[in-house]
Design a protein around this motif. Structure first.
Motif, PDB file in Angstrom:
ATOM      1  N   LYS A   1       0.875  -1.180   0.000  1.00 49.90           N
ATOM      2  CA  LYS A   1       0.000   0.000   0.000  1.00 49.90           C
ATOM      3  C   LYS A   1       0.910   1.227   0.000  1.00 49.90           C
ATOM      4  N   TYR A   2       0.894   1.978  -1.085  1.00 50.36           N
ATOM      5  CA  TYR A   2       1.901   3.030  -1.258  1.00 50.36           C
ATOM      6  C   TYR A   2       1.468   4.370  -0.671  1.00 50.36           C
ATOM      7  N   THR A   3       1.110   4.347   0.586  1.00 51.42           N
ATOM      8  CA  THR A   3       0.973   5.564   1.378  1.00 51.42           C
ATOM      9  C   THR A   3       1.052   5.154   2.841  1.00 51.42           C
ATOM     10  N   GLN A   4       1.163   6.111   3.746  1.00 53.66           N
ATOM     11  CA  GLN A   4       1.326   5.759   5.152  1.00 53.66           C
ATOM     12  C   GLN A   4       0.012   5.268   5.741  1.00 53.66           C
ATOM     13  N   SER A   5       0.082   4.147   6.426  1.00 53.55           N
ATOM     14  CA  SER A   5      -1.093   3.569   7.058  1.00 53.55           C
ATOM     15  C   SER A   5      -1.372   4.234   8.398  1.00 53.55           C
ATOM     16  N   ASP A   6      -2.649   4.410   8.695  1.00 52.97           N
ATOM     17  CA  ASP A   6      -3.093   5.002   9.958  1.00 52.97           C
ATOM     18  C   ASP A   6      -3.204   3.891  11.007  1.00 52.97           C
ATOM     19  N   THR A   7      -2.388   3.977  12.047  1.00 55.50           N
ATOM     20  CA  THR A   7      -2.371   2.936  13.088  1.00 55.50           C
ATOM     21  C   THR A   7      -3.084   3.364  14.367  1.00 55.50           C
ATOM     22  N   ARG A   8      -3.818   4.457  14.323  1.00 51.41           N
ATOM     23  CA  ARG A   8      -4.507   4.900  15.535  1.00 51.41           C
ATOM     24  C   ARG A   8      -5.440   3.810  16.063  1.00 51.41           C
ATOM     25  N   GLU A   9      -5.364   3.573  17.360  1.00 55.13           N
ATOM     26  CA  GLU A   9      -6.219   2.653  18.122  1.00 55.13           C
ATOM     27  C   GLU A   9      -5.787   1.189  18.046  1.00 55.13           C
ATOM     28  N   VAL A  10      -4.931   0.794  17.081  1.00 56.67           N
ATOM     29  CA  VAL A  10      -4.627  -0.635  16.982  1.00 56.67           C
ATOM     30  C   VAL A  10      -3.717  -1.112  18.100  1.00 56.67           C
ATOM     31  N   TYR A  11      -2.807  -0.259  18.606  1.00 59.10           N
ATOM     32  CA  TYR A  11      -1.899  -0.703  19.659  1.00 59.10           C
ATOM     33  C   TYR A  11      -2.666  -1.118  20.916  1.00 59.10           C
ATOM     34  N   VAL A  12      -3.682  -0.356  21.253  1.00 60.95           N
ATOM     35  CA  VAL A  12      -4.495  -0.670  22.439  1.00 60.95           C
ATOM     36  C   VAL A  12      -5.180  -2.019  22.263  1.00 60.95           C
TER      37      VAL A  12
END
Length: 375
Positions: free
Chosen positions: A133-144
């Protein structure tokens, strides 16, 4: 309190916002579409957690070398191989974790082809994480959520850029037995704003049905960008798809921290590292000459266990650091000397101006493309 002196000091991993117990850090997009922490100083208690989890700060002090086991590998299942970015390693690791009753966290498209990290608990959903996927992925909320799964004794496979993997490990603050991590050899993440504007330009009003930045043709040892539309048409190997390569590999719009990347060496944060094995033909011309093998680094004992669990489903050969020394294992991607001018033009005249000036979308090239495609 986390103090961002310049944008090179933030990779956008979102670990700082995830770890803040007081909810005083949110992630906001800048003018290029990249996420950065927005700190409510009035609510901050200076606990220092956000500084501790920052992957950029951590890896500045880490050794820059290691001795991983190194392989070139190709998935024996041709369908899985063709649907993958390189040699088809990820999908086998996903199968391994799913069969253990675990979950997989990787980058997928939403309905509008924005890229975000999400979860899969079956192999059908795991397939959404295949290919690049050639753009930055949004990782908000996945770490929790990952921490919750691990506390419930469920194995988790996390696949991401090295800064995302380090952000997760720093957030967790302990080495969970059930966490399996894979980092990718990353060229640098391009601007989400540029990516969205490019898709709007390339689609020309057609509804996009599928995007594959690394589309494979059987028995052809290279990949191309292909965009399929809802009406059954597609674009591939044409001026509009070449434009993305020119904009991305021209390094006009890569995230600033990528030009100061702290992970461009063999001391990787994941249990395993996967990527394209550029230059393999020079050393092993007879190993899958019509395929696109993966570079695989086995970085620790857990990575060795992961590789051994899937190796029966692979064709692979041993390699070494000299053969595997990819550009992004030597040094960070260099910024274009025209980056500032690119964004100045973008802000003043919009995407169409930069695609003509820097992407080659000129009348002459459009005419050449027409002749090539239709005559």
């Amino acid at each position: 309190m986390l103090v961002l002196k310049d944008k090179k000091g933030c990779s956008g991993c979102t670990a700082c916002s995830a770890v803040c117990k007081h909810g005083c850090i949110s992630m906001s997009s800048d003018s290029e579409g990249f996420l950065y922490p927005d700190i409510d100083a009035a609510r901050c208690v200076d606990c220092g957690l956000c500084e501790r989890v920052c992957p950029v700060a951590k890896y500045r002090t880490e050794p820059k070398d290691a001795e991983p086991e190194i392989y070139a590998a190709v998935n024996k299942d041709k369908v899985q191989y063709l649907n993958s970015a390189s040699g088809g390693i990820y999908i086998l690791l996903a199968e391994y974790v799913i069969n253990k009753g675990g979950v997989v966290c990787g980058a997928a498209y939403d309905a509008n082809f924005n890229v975000y990290h999400t979860f899969a608990e079956n192999m059908v959903d795991c397939s959404l994480f295949q290919s690049s996927k050639y753009t930055q992925s949004d990782t908000r909320e996945v770490y929790v959520r990952i921490k919750d799964y691990l506390k419930d004794k469920r194995p988790v496979l996390f696949v991401g850029t090295p800064c995302q993997v380090t952000g997760l490990r720093q957030y967790l603050h302990k080495d969970y037995e059930g966490l399996f991590s894979v980092d990718i050899v990353c060229h640098g993440v391009p601007s989400p704003r540029l990516y969205r504007d490019y898709l709007h330009f390339a689609s020309n009003g057609n509804r996009i049905a599928k995007i594959n930045f690394k589309y494979k043709t059987p028995n052809v040892p290279k990949t191309t960008l292909r965009i399929d539309f809802a009406d059954g048409t597609y674009i591939q190997n044409c001026l509009k798809t070449y434009i993305w390569d020119r904009l991305y590999f021209g390094h006009y719009a890569v995230r600033p921290s990528c030009h100061d990347c702290q992970f461009t060496h063999f001391n990787r944060p994941g249990d395993m590292t996967i990527g394209d094995f550029w230059g393999l033909r020079k050393y092993h011309p007879d190993f899958h000459p019509t395929d696109c093998p993966s570079l695989v680094l086995v970085n620790n004992d857990k990575g060795k266990m992961m590789f051994e669990s899937i190796c029966s489903k692979l064709d692979f050969i041993e390699s070494n650091k000299s053969e595997a020394l990819q550009p992004q294992l030597r040094e960070p991607t260099k910024s274009s000397p025209y980056r500032e001018a690119f964004w100045k033009l973008y802000e003043s005249q919009g995407f169409e101006a930069v695609v003509k000036t820097y992407g080659g979308y000129t009348i002459y090239n459009r005419f050449k493309d027409f002749i090539k495609r239709y005559l």
